[in-house]
Design an enzyme around this catalytic site. Structure first.
Site, short mmCIF file in Angstrom:
data_model
loop_
_atom_site.label_atom_id
_atom_site.label_comp_id
_atom_site.label_asym_id
_atom_site.label_seq_id
_atom_site.Cartn_x
_atom_site.Cartn_y
_atom_site.Cartn_z
N ARG A 184 -26.08 53.22 9.51
CA ARG A 184 -25.64 51.82 9.55
C ARG A 184 -26.70 50.95 10.22
O ARG A 184 -26.99 49.84 9.76
CB ARG A 184 -24.30 51.69 10.28
CG ARG A 184 -23.14 52.33 9.52
CD ARG A 184 -21.83 52.12 10.25
NE ARG A 184 -21.42 50.72 10.25
CZ ARG A 184 -20.42 50.23 11.00
NH1 ARG A 184 -19.77 51.03 11.82
NH2 ARG A 184 -20.11 48.96 10.93
N CYS A 217 -22.01 47.02 18.74
CA CYS A 217 -21.72 48.02 17.70
C CYS A 217 -21.31 47.23 16.46
O CYS A 217 -21.90 46.22 16.13
CB CYS A 217 -20.65 48.99 18.17
SG CYS A 217 -19.11 48.20 18.68
#
Length: 278
Positions: A178, A234
């Site tokens: 990611r 995050c």
């Protein structure tokens, strides 16, 4: 360890009226599973806090997928849970500490220092033979008085400043694919905030789900100085929290959480986006 308590420590205090246990089990993609598991069985005396109903606010245009909850609402819920400034609070989950660390960070943001995360989580509590129950206790309401700690929170403007002026180290806590922008299973845009370094949050714990010792956490962040300003993010401000906790365990003192995280960053069309190693 400063913010982690063992099963043994908690087991000795199950009947202490000044210890409140909070069950934070929550599963992204199955919002009812955590509360259903709590109803089925939990640590005796534990009360339940839901990531999306209690520890996050409504999703809006900006703020990310798990924005800060209303402070007034959270204070009311904490008071109803019998938590005030004298209470020692221990949170646990079943997600290697991610949800419990979100609760831990929120209480610290509200100025409550006596809050901890249970090492090993709920399954290992059961596996070790400690008691569980389906009984849900009622508690006497107390008055939680917040004392906000803005130094623990990074805004999108703080992050922009870090990107353009290198005013803080940026840590991206997501898994590497990611971060690199190779895949993005949740958010609509892949990549990372320019200049951010990738330190995966799950590396805060061992393969058995136990928190690594402070000396091991230090090794994870060894390229940073202890007083360096650090901003951690995050996808939505949840799994960054274990890295925030790990940094404090390792002795870092200038650490902020970007609550909106990547899902907030990409809600602003003008914010730059990086992919790959740079």
């Amino acid at each position: 360890m400063n913010y982690i308590v063992s099963h043994e420590w908690l087991a000795e205090r199950l009947h202490d009226d000044n210890v409140r246990i909070i069950d934070c089990r929550f599963y992204l993609g199955d919002a009812s599973r955590g509360i259903n598991e709590y109803i089925r069985d939990h640590i005796p005396g534990a009360l339940y806090f839901d990531l999306e109903k209690d520890l996050s606010g409504p999703v809006q245009e900006h703020g990310g997928r798990h924005p800060l909850p209303s402070i007034d609402d959270l204070v009311t819920k904490l008071s109803s849970a019998g938590i005030d400034g004298t209470m020692t609070v221990v949170a646990y989950d079943e997600q290697d500490g991610a949800m419990a660390a979100r609760f831990w960070w929120l209480l610290r943001y509200l100025g409550h220092e006596r809050v901890y995360v249970l090492d090993g989580g709920y399954t290992r509590w059961k596996e070790a033979g400690y008691s569980t129950t389906s009984d849900i206790i009622t508690v006497k309401k107390r008055s939680f008085l917040p004392a906000l700690q803005p130094s623990l929170l990074a805004t999108v403007d703080d992050v922009r400043h870090a990107v353009h002026e290198s005013s803080a180290i940026l840590i991206d806590s997501r898994e590497r694919k990611r971060y690199l922008g190779i895949e993005e299973p949740i958010d609509r845009i892949a990549g990372h905030i320019p200049g951010a370094q990738n330190i995966f949050w799950r590396e805060s714990v061992t393969s058995e789900g136990k928190w690594k010792q402070p000396s091991e956490q230090e090794k994870r962040f060894a390229s940073f100085r202890k007083k360096d300003p650090i901003i951690v993010y995050c996808g939505s401000g949840v799994t960054a929290c274990p890295n925030v906790l790990a940094l404090y365990e390792a002795g870092y003192t200038n650490v902020r959480l970007y609550v909106g995280s990547w899902s907030d960053w990409i809600s602003y069309p003008d914010n730059p986006i990086a992919t790959g190693e740079k």
